[in-house]
Scaffold this motif. Structure first.
Motif, PDB file in Angstrom:
ATOM      1  N   ALA A   1      59.918  90.318  82.635  1.00 50.37           N
ATOM      2  CA  ALA A   1      61.199  90.386  81.920  1.00 50.37           C
ATOM      3  C   ALA A   1      61.016  90.838  80.473  1.00 50.37           C
ATOM      4  O   ALA A   1      61.894  91.495  79.898  1.00 50.37           O
ATOM      5  N   ASP A   2      59.855  90.519  79.881  1.00 57.97           N
ATOM      6  CA  ASP A   2      59.619  90.875  78.483  1.00 57.97           C
ATOM      7  C   ASP A   2      59.592  92.387  78.281  1.00 57.97           C
ATOM      8  O   ASP A   2      60.184  92.917  77.335  1.00 57.97           O
ATOM      9  N   VAL A   3      58.903  93.086  79.171  1.00 61.42           N
ATOM     10  CA  VAL A   3      58.809  94.537  79.007  1.00 61.42           C
ATOM     11  C   VAL A   3      60.120  95.215  79.397  1.00 61.42           C
ATOM     12  O   VAL A   3      60.484  96.260  78.831  1.00 61.42           O
ATOM     13  N   VAL A   4      60.859  94.634  80.336  1.00 58.27           N
ATOM     14  CA  VAL A   4      62.181  95.174  80.680  1.00 58.27           C
ATOM     15  C   VAL A   4      63.110  95.064  79.475  1.00 58.27           C
ATOM     16  O   VAL A   4      63.886  95.984  79.181  1.00 58.27           O
ATOM     17  N   ALA A   5      63.028  93.943  78.767  1.00 61.87           N
ATOM     18  CA  ALA A   5      63.869  93.760  77.578  1.00 61.87           C
ATOM     19  C   ALA A   5      63.562  94.824  76.528  1.00 61.87           C
ATOM     20  O   ALA A   5      64.477  95.362  75.878  1.00 61.87           O
ATOM     21  N   ILE A   6      62.290  95.152  76.362  1.00 64.07           N
ATOM     22  CA  ILE A   6      61.911  96.184  75.400  1.00 64.07           C
ATOM     23  C   ILE A   6      62.461  97.539  75.835  1.00 64.07           C
ATOM     24  O   ILE A   6      62.989  98.316  75.031  1.00 64.07           O
ATOM     25  N   ALA A   7      62.352  97.836  77.143  1.00 63.95           N
ATOM     26  CA  ALA A   7      62.869  99.107  77.659  1.00 63.95           C
ATOM     27  C   ALA A   7      64.369  99.218  77.415  1.00 63.95           C
ATOM     28  O   ALA A   7      64.876 100.282  77.032  1.00 63.95           O
ATOM     29  N   GLN A   8      65.084  98.127  77.621  1.00 63.70           N
ATOM     30  CA  GLN A   8      66.529  98.144  77.398  1.00 63.70           C
ATOM     31  C   GLN A   8      66.857  98.375  75.921  1.00 63.70           C
ATOM     32  O   GLN A   8      67.768  99.131  75.586  1.00 63.70           O
ATOM     33  N   ARG A   9      66.112  97.730  75.046  1.00 64.82           N
ATOM     34  CA  ARG A   9      66.357  97.917  73.610  1.00 64.82           C
ATOM     35  C   ARG A   9      66.084  99.350  73.178  1.00 64.82           C
ATOM     36  O   ARG A   9      66.749  99.881  72.282  1.00 64.82           O
ATOM     37  N   LYS A  10      65.117  99.993  73.814  1.00 66.85           N
ATOM     38  CA  LYS A  10      64.765 101.369  73.468  1.00 66.85           C
ATOM     39  C   LYS A  10      65.656 102.395  74.162  1.00 66.85           C
ATOM     40  O   LYS A  10      65.521 103.604  73.950  1.00 66.85           O
ATOM     41  N   GLY A  11      66.567 101.920  75.015  1.00 64.01           N
ATOM     42  CA  GLY A  11      67.455 102.839  75.721  1.00 64.01           C
ATOM     43  C   GLY A  11      66.769 103.598  76.835  1.00 64.01           C
ATOM     44  O   GLY A  11      67.229 104.676  77.228  1.00 64.01           O
ATOM     45  N   LEU A  12      65.673 103.044  77.375  1.00 63.40           N
ATOM     46  CA  LEU A  12      64.939 103.688  78.460  1.00 63.40           C
ATOM     47  C   LEU A  12      65.543 103.296  79.813  1.00 63.40           C
ATOM     48  O   LEU A  12      66.070 102.193  79.966  1.00 63.40           O
ATOM     49  N   LYS A  13      65.435 104.158  80.773  1.00 63.32           N
ATOM     50  CA  LYS A  13      66.024 103.914  82.089  1.00 63.32           C
ATOM     51  C   LYS A  13      65.216 102.857  82.847  1.00 63.32           C
ATOM     52  O   LYS A  13      63.989 102.947  82.945  1.00 63.32           O
ATOM     53  N   VAL A  14      65.913 101.866  83.402  1.00 67.45           N
ATOM     54  CA  VAL A  14      65.295 100.794  84.191  1.00 67.45           C
ATOM     55  C   VAL A  14      65.868 100.844  85.598  1.00 67.45           C
ATOM     56  O   VAL A  14      67.097 100.880  85.773  1.00 67.45           O
ATOM     57  N   VAL A  15      64.990 100.846  86.617  1.00 70.52           N
ATOM     58  CA  VAL A  15      65.437 100.944  88.010  1.00 70.52           C
ATOM     59  C   VAL A  15      64.847  99.795  88.829  1.00 70.52           C
ATOM     60  O   VAL A  15      63.666  99.813  89.176  1.00 70.52           O
ATOM     61  N   PRO A  16      65.632  98.751  89.147  1.00 73.75           N
ATOM     62  CA  PRO A  16      65.143  97.685  90.027  1.00 73.75           C
ATOM     63  C   PRO A  16      65.241  98.126  91.487  1.00 73.75           C
ATOM     64  O   PRO A  16      66.278  98.645  91.910  1.00 73.75           O
ATOM     65  N   LEU A  17      64.170  97.946  92.246  1.00 73.06           N
ATOM     66  CA  LEU A  17      64.160  98.320  93.650  1.00 73.06           C
ATOM     67  C   LEU A  17      64.380  97.103  94.544  1.00 73.06           C
ATOM     68  O   LEU A  17      64.110  95.962  94.151  1.00 73.06           O
ATOM     69  N   VAL A  18      64.843  97.362  95.749  1.00 71.75           N
ATOM     70  CA  VAL A  18      65.147  96.303  96.706  1.00 71.75           C
ATOM     71  C   VAL A  18      63.860  95.688  97.250  1.00 71.75           C
ATOM     72  O   VAL A  18      62.895  96.393  97.535  1.00 71.75           O
ATOM     73  N   GLY A  19      63.846  94.362  97.399  1.00 70.74           N
ATOM     74  CA  GLY A  19      62.677  93.701  97.962  1.00 70.74           C
ATOM     75  C   GLY A  19      62.890  92.205  98.049  1.00 70.74           C
ATOM     76  O   GLY A  19      63.936  91.688  97.642  1.00 70.74           O
ATOM     77  N   PRO A  20      61.908  91.466  98.586  1.00 64.87           N
ATOM     78  CA  PRO A  20      62.076  90.031  98.822  1.00 64.87           C
ATOM     79  C   PRO A  20      62.043  89.201  97.542  1.00 64.87           C
ATOM     80  O   PRO A  20      61.171  89.367  96.699  1.00 64.87           O
ATOM     81  N   SER A  21      63.010  88.307  97.422  1.00 65.32           N
ATOM     82  CA  SER A  21      63.045  87.328  96.340  1.00 65.32           C
ATOM     83  C   SER A  21      63.101  85.947  96.967  1.00 65.32           C
ATOM     84  O   SER A  21      64.064  85.616  97.664  1.00 65.32           O
ATOM     85  N   SER A  22      62.087  85.136  96.739  1.00 60.97           N
ATOM     86  CA  SER A  22      62.069  83.801  97.338  1.00 60.97           C
ATOM     87  C   SER A  22      63.239  82.956  96.840  1.00 60.97           C
ATOM     88  O   SER A  22      63.738  82.096  97.574  1.00 60.97           O
ATOM     89  N   ILE A  23      63.687  83.221  95.619  1.00 60.44           N
ATOM     90  CA  ILE A  23      64.812  82.461  95.076  1.00 60.44           C
ATOM     91  C   ILE A  23      66.080  82.754  95.873  1.00 60.44           C
ATOM     92  O   ILE A  23      66.757  81.838  96.358  1.00 60.44           O
ATOM     93  N   ILE A  24      66.402  84.023  96.029  1.00 62.74           N
ATOM     94  CA  ILE A  24      67.613  84.403  96.764  1.00 62.74           C
ATOM     95  C   ILE A  24      67.507  84.017  98.231  1.00 62.74           C
ATOM     96  O   ILE A  24      68.456  83.470  98.817  1.00 62.74           O
ATOM     97  N   LEU A  25      66.365  84.282  98.852  1.00 61.46           N
ATOM     98  CA  LEU A  25      66.207  83.990 100.274  1.00 61.46           C
ATOM     99  C   LEU A  25      66.298  82.490 100.556  1.00 61.46           C
ATOM    100  O   LEU A  25      66.844  82.075 101.582  1.00 61.46           O
ATOM    101  N   SER A  26      65.782  81.673  99.651  1.00 65.13           N
ATOM    102  CA  SER A  26      65.862  80.229  99.866  1.00 65.13           C
ATOM    103  C   SER A  26      67.301  79.728  99.738  1.00 65.13           C
ATOM    104  O   SER A  26      67.725  78.854 100.496  1.00 65.13           O
ATOM    105  N   VAL A  27      68.058  80.284  98.805  1.00 68.31           N
ATOM    106  CA  VAL A  27      69.475  79.914  98.695  1.00 68.31           C
ATOM    107  C   VAL A  27      70.216  80.328  99.966  1.00 68.31           C
ATOM    108  O   VAL A  27      71.017  79.566 100.518  1.00 68.31           O
ATOM    109  N   MET A  28      69.946  81.524 100.441  1.00 71.43           N
ATOM    110  CA  MET A  28      70.590  82.011 101.665  1.00 71.43           C
ATOM    111  C   MET A  28      70.323  81.080 102.843  1.00 71.43           C
ATOM    112  O   MET A  28      71.212  80.802 103.649  1.00 71.43           O
ATOM    113  N   GLY A  29      69.080  80.594 102.949  1.00 69.27           N
ATOM    114  CA  GLY A  29      68.704  79.784 104.102  1.00 69.27           C
ATOM    115  C   GLY A  29      68.980  78.311 103.977  1.00 69.27           C
ATOM    116  O   GLY A  29      68.803  77.563 104.949  1.00 69.27           O
TER     117      GLY A  29
END
Length: 235
Positions: A102-130
């Protein structure tokens, strides 16, 4: 490929790549040679699982963990500024979620650089779902205090929030202390409070089970050294 900071999800355990990652992710990964990673060795293993012919020696890895200085992190995006695509890889699951990425993403956002999150498994979301708990309001609380008195206070506070706000509360523990945390939950929470234990998510021995605290007292699983998420909700 468009120069951007690509957030690259990693499998949770040794789950086959094709079961949890879209083909598009593989295409993106194969096009990147600059990686910001939580652990270099595990990142290299992951890349070889994605593509056994991946050019590891032709890639550059920047280590990002709790020991990395802010000064070092601030320099990591230089290749992206120069027009090179970069990837962020955590040890498991989605980078930048409960993760130093998250730290480097925050820097990218401050610099106006493009950030692209890709789809994949998140134990947090999957555990809430289940879990069967509230998926519209939930909070991930990370690790609870180790000191017994402080841990008891935190558990009671999270339980109060679950009842007062109808909010699902999630937290984790170091795998070798999972059994102790489970014992503490059963000791300090109300008998009717519901507890979900989600372990080894997406793996062949995945275990996701929801019971009341009272019911769990007669069904204690051995969670030693197993990646787990614990969720509590009002009974």
């Amino acid at each position: 490929m468009t120069p951007a900071l690509y957030l690259l999800p990693v499998t949770l355990g040794d789950t086959p790549i094709e079961q949890v990652l879209p083909a598009h992710n593989i295409e993106v990964i194969n096009s990147i040679r600059h990686f910001i990673v939580e652990d270099v060795r595990s990142a290299r293993r992951f890349l070889k699982r994605v593509n056994k012919d991946f050019d590891i020696d032709g890639s550059i890895f920047y280590s990002l963990n709790k020991h990395t200085s802010p000064e070092a992190v601030s320099t990591y995006l230089k290749p992206l500024v120069e027009g090179n695509a970069m990837g962020v890889i955590s040890e498991a699951g989605c980078p930048a979620v409960a993760d130093p990425g998250a730290d480097v993403v925050a820097i990218a956002q401050r610099k106006g650089l493009k950030v692209v999150p890709l789809v994949g498994p998140s134990s947090i979301i999957l555990s809430v779902m289940g879990s069967g708990f509230n998926g519209q309001s939930f909070a991930f609380n990370g690790y609870l205090p180790i000191e017994p008195t402080e841990r008891a206070k935190r558990l009671k506070l999270l339980e109060q929030r679950a009842y007062a706000e109808s909010q699902t509360q999630l937290f984790i523990e170091t795998p070798y202390r999972n059994n102790k945390l489970l014992e503490d939950i059963l000791h300090h929470c109300k008998p009717q409070t519901r507890l979900c234990v989600a372990a080894n998510i997406t793996c062949p021995d995945e275990y996701i089970c929801t019971r009341s605290v009272r019911e769990w007292r007669n069904h204690l699983p051995d969670l030693t050294k197993i990646p787990c998420i614990f969720l509590i909700y009002k009974g």
